[in-house]
Motif scaffolding. Sequence first.
Motif, PDB file in Angstrom:
ATOM      1  N   CYS A  15     -18.570  -3.294  27.648  1.00 26.38           N
ATOM      2  CA  CYS A  15     -19.501  -2.284  28.170  1.00 26.38           C
ATOM      3  C   CYS A  15     -20.799  -2.951  28.623  1.00 26.38           C
ATOM      4  O   CYS A  15     -21.328  -3.821  27.933  1.00 26.38           O
ATOM      5  N   TYR A  17     -23.800  -1.578  28.910  1.00 19.62           N
ATOM      6  CA  TYR A  17     -25.042  -0.871  28.573  1.00 19.62           C
ATOM      7  C   TYR A  17     -25.756  -1.482  27.366  1.00 19.62           C
ATOM      8  O   TYR A  17     -26.590  -2.346  27.530  1.00 19.62           O
ATOM      9  N   CYS A  18     -25.426  -1.113  26.147  1.00 18.90           N
ATOM     10  CA  CYS A  18     -26.321  -1.527  25.058  1.00 18.90           C
ATOM     11  C   CYS A  18     -25.810  -2.770  24.336  1.00 18.90           C
ATOM     12  O   CYS A  18     -24.714  -3.273  24.572  1.00 18.90           O
ATOM     13  N   VAL A  20     -24.646  -3.251  21.495  1.00 16.95           N
ATOM     14  CA  VAL A  20     -23.495  -3.168  20.597  1.00 16.95           C
ATOM     15  C   VAL A  20     -22.340  -4.007  21.158  1.00 16.95           C
ATOM     16  O   VAL A  20     -21.634  -4.688  20.428  1.00 16.95           O
ATOM     17  N   GLY A  21     -22.157  -3.965  22.490  1.00 15.64           N
ATOM     18  CA  GLY A  21     -21.134  -4.805  23.102  1.00 15.64           C
ATOM     19  C   GLY A  21     -19.727  -4.310  22.861  1.00 15.64           C
ATOM     20  O   GLY A  21     -18.833  -5.080  22.488  1.00 15.64           O
ATOM     21  N   CYS A  22     -19.484  -3.032  23.096  1.00 14.49           N
ATOM     22  CA  CYS A  22     -18.143  -2.482  22.887  1.00 14.49           C
ATOM     23  C   CYS A  22     -17.163  -3.071  23.894  1.00 14.49           C
ATOM     24  O   CYS A  22     -17.462  -3.162  25.086  1.00 14.49           O
ATOM     25  N   LEU A  48     -16.140   4.168  21.765  1.00 13.48           N
ATOM     26  CA  LEU A  48     -17.106   4.088  22.871  1.00 13.48           C
ATOM     27  C   LEU A  48     -18.046   5.280  22.770  1.00 13.48           C
ATOM     28  O   LEU A  48     -17.660   6.333  22.255  1.00 13.48           O
ATOM     29  N   CYS A  49     -19.257   5.138  23.274  1.00 12.91           N
ATOM     30  CA  CYS A  49     -20.144   6.303  23.380  1.00 12.91           C
ATOM     31  C   CYS A  49     -20.046   6.879  24.784  1.00 12.91           C
ATOM     32  O   CYS A  49     -19.291   6.399  25.634  1.00 12.91           O
ATOM     33  N   LYS A  51     -21.958   6.690  27.330  1.00 13.93           N
ATOM     34  CA  LYS A  51     -22.263   5.790  28.461  1.00 13.93           C
ATOM     35  C   LYS A  51     -21.071   4.886  28.742  1.00 13.93           C
ATOM     36  O   LYS A  51     -20.707   4.661  29.891  1.00 13.93           O
ATOM     37  N   GLY A  52     -20.478   4.337  27.693  1.00 14.52           N
ATOM     38  CA  GLY A  52     -19.338   3.459  27.887  1.00 14.52           C
ATOM     39  C   GLY A  52     -18.124   4.184  28.446  1.00 14.52           C
ATOM     40  O   GLY A  52     -17.284   3.603  29.118  1.00 14.52           O
ATOM     41  N   PRO A 198     -25.150   3.841  19.762  1.00 11.73           N
ATOM     42  CA  PRO A 198     -24.328   4.940  19.227  1.00 11.73           C
ATOM     43  C   PRO A 198     -23.095   4.484  18.462  1.00 11.73           C
ATOM     44  O   PRO A 198     -22.738   5.117  17.452  1.00 11.73           O
ATOM     45  N   VAL A 199     -22.429   3.450  18.919  1.00 10.84           N
ATOM     46  CA  VAL A 199     -21.227   3.034  18.188  1.00 10.84           C
ATOM     47  C   VAL A 199     -21.611   2.327  16.883  1.00 10.84           C
ATOM     48  O   VAL A 199     -20.928   2.490  15.862  1.00 10.84           O
TER      49      VAL A 199
HETATM   50 FE1  SF4 Z   1     -21.653   0.823  25.582  1.00  8.66          FE
HETATM   51 FE2  SF4 Z   1     -22.126   2.910  24.020  1.00  8.66          FE
HETATM   52 FE3  SF4 Z   1     -20.852   0.796  23.065  1.00  8.66          FE
HETATM   53 FE4  SF4 Z   1     -23.435   0.652  23.596  1.00  8.66          FE
HETATM   54  S1  SF4 Z   1     -22.474   1.932  22.024  1.00  8.66           S
HETATM   55  S2  SF4 Z   1     -21.899  -0.887  24.149  1.00  8.66           S
HETATM   56  S3  SF4 Z   1     -23.604   1.948  25.413  1.00  8.66           S
HETATM   57  S4  SF4 Z   1     -20.113   2.170  24.663  1.00  8.66           S
END
Ligand code: SF4
Length: 703
Positions: A15, A17-18, A20-22, A48-49, A51-52, A198-199
Amino acid sequence: HGDSRAADRRVDSVCPYCGVGCQLTYQVKDDAILAVEGRDGPSNRNRLCVKGRFGFDYPRHAARLTMPLIRKPGVAKALDPDFDPANPSSHFREASWDEALELAAKGLVDLKTTHGPAALAGFGSAKCTNEEAWLFQKLVRTGFGSNHVDHCTRLCHASSVAALMECIGSGAVTASFLQALEADVVVLIGCNPAVNHPVAATFFKQAAKQGTRIVILDPRGQALDAYAHRSLRFTPGGDVALLNAMLNVIVTEDLVDHDYVDAHTEGFAALAEHVRELTPEVMAPSCGVDPQAIREVARLYATAERAMIFWGMGISQHVHGTDNARCLISLALACGHTGRPGTGLHPLRGQNNVQGASDAGLIPMVLPDYQPVGDAQLRAAFEELWNTPLDETPGLTVVEIMDAIRDGVIRGMYILGENPAMSDPDLEHARAALGQLEHLVVQDLFVTETAQFADVVLPASAWPEKDGTVTNTNRQVQLGRQAVPLPGQARPDWWIIQEIARRFGLGWDYAHPREVFAEMKHGMVSLDHITWERLEREGSVTYPCPADDAPGWDVVFGDAFPTASGKARFSPTVPLPPDEPIDGDYPTVLTTGRQLEHWHTGAMTRRARVLDDLEPEAVASLAPGELRRLKLVPGEPVTIVTRRGRITLRTRVDPGMTEGMVFVPFCYAEAAANLLTNPALDPYGKIPEFKYAACRLSPGDGP
Ligand code: SF4
């Protein structure tokens, strides 16, 4: 996102975005992303949140840059409220790559020739890959000839890194957030993981359900309060007072882990002496927390067998941000809560690659792997690697560069993927500085607010369009893969940086990011035993890693710290007021941050349909009592005024807010929160005080 069953390809990636690196898998059909699903990565375990899951249509937005652009003669370098990024021809004309690159580089080279290396600066981006960050800082250091290179770490965790480097000799986390599942007590302070990580928040919830006692310390209530064993609200800016009071309890009640302190730390006696008078009763007026509650939380943390501390930008974005982080480190050291499973210090990193971009040297005072530029021996290793002399003077930071433009020192900039016309504090000042540049090159996906000031705009690559590595908050180096082709004339970022470098006379000849990664391994011991091929096989490897076939270390510093003595240091702190305390004219505290659905300045997420539908416009979050005081109902507009600017936006009721406070997200250009924020800097991390500005509120358009 369509029907995933119709996909003709599946591509594994990460991902964008953040921090966390999902890990995720794109479902691709006809070279378009139809859907995204989580996969079993080490930091997300299939989760995933929003955004992901729904944030991947931005690369095909109508406003996506597909051709290089050159500013038309006579168009003012200023933000034009009527400018349409989807139709930039009012301000720019399209150009070939050859013409755009020649013009972009010539403007920078000419300024260097006339005014010297110090006239140029570069902002890289934590949204770029490790390889792009490496190349960008290498260009600035070996081509521009200075260390004036920085990125948005300056605006998020620079103070945390300053304190960690000072006290434990390493700026990264000591344990992954997965270790929360092993902890007896988890302290979350100055962070709101359900919104910003979020994750990671799902693992905190899981830990709470397994019996981990979660302690939340924050001026504002949050969703995770429902899972907390204790939740204490403190006065905005009162964190150093609160944390010193906790240290006082631990010292005076002798809850200290003396064996650990003796074996692994230095300076405890001075810290103990320093906090001896800072009792909860003495500190309570400054932090607004009941002394008995402070004692209970301090005892809970200190007496736990295994405890962790997580923090976010509520800690770091203050003029005392480094002091905040020093206090948290002192708590962990005094109680022996590092170096074992279920213990540790973890600043939750913001952007997807802020850890990796920092590791790769996108920082003005250090070379890759945090080697100080002023250390001749360490610098010599990079001079040999890059076959060129390097400047020994630390460069300027993000906000300092804006000041240097106003002072006529910095005259030209290359900005890659950052949007300081939205993200810097005191935007009128920052935008005026951008308008004053004699030559500005912006490389991005869209004509952002910053690109509106550019002489040349270079169309870059979106995350699903390129290969590269990123490093998440857990120190996990992960591989992102290209899933879809680049649109039009857009090009990979590494290719564009290389073309600019060639025009500075640098003989670069990389053919693929894996070649850049191979070079990075010569300058970064943190990447030992991590290869591109291994990442292709395994997807993710944590650093530090002890062998080619061993997993990396999730928890570090069990035996020794990476300091000269091998010991960590306590660093006592004095509670100080915010830079701009509230007063009769400006009686309310303004604090800014992100929303779940949007990412930073919104360049990507506001162009993702589902995310923008969920949060389409700026809102000011206020406590119910604050709304009553203003005689407003939720949805009616409020005007927020600080000494630097004013914005008007709709109100939203938030029971988690404290009266006397207002929260505004900073991603909305039409009500830009950073028009209001205070540019005062933490003296160590040089991070602005985004979390505290004095403001006044008035209903409607307001006086
Ligand atoms: Fe992406 Fe959401 Fe995971 Fe962050 S928590 S890496 S924004 S899916």
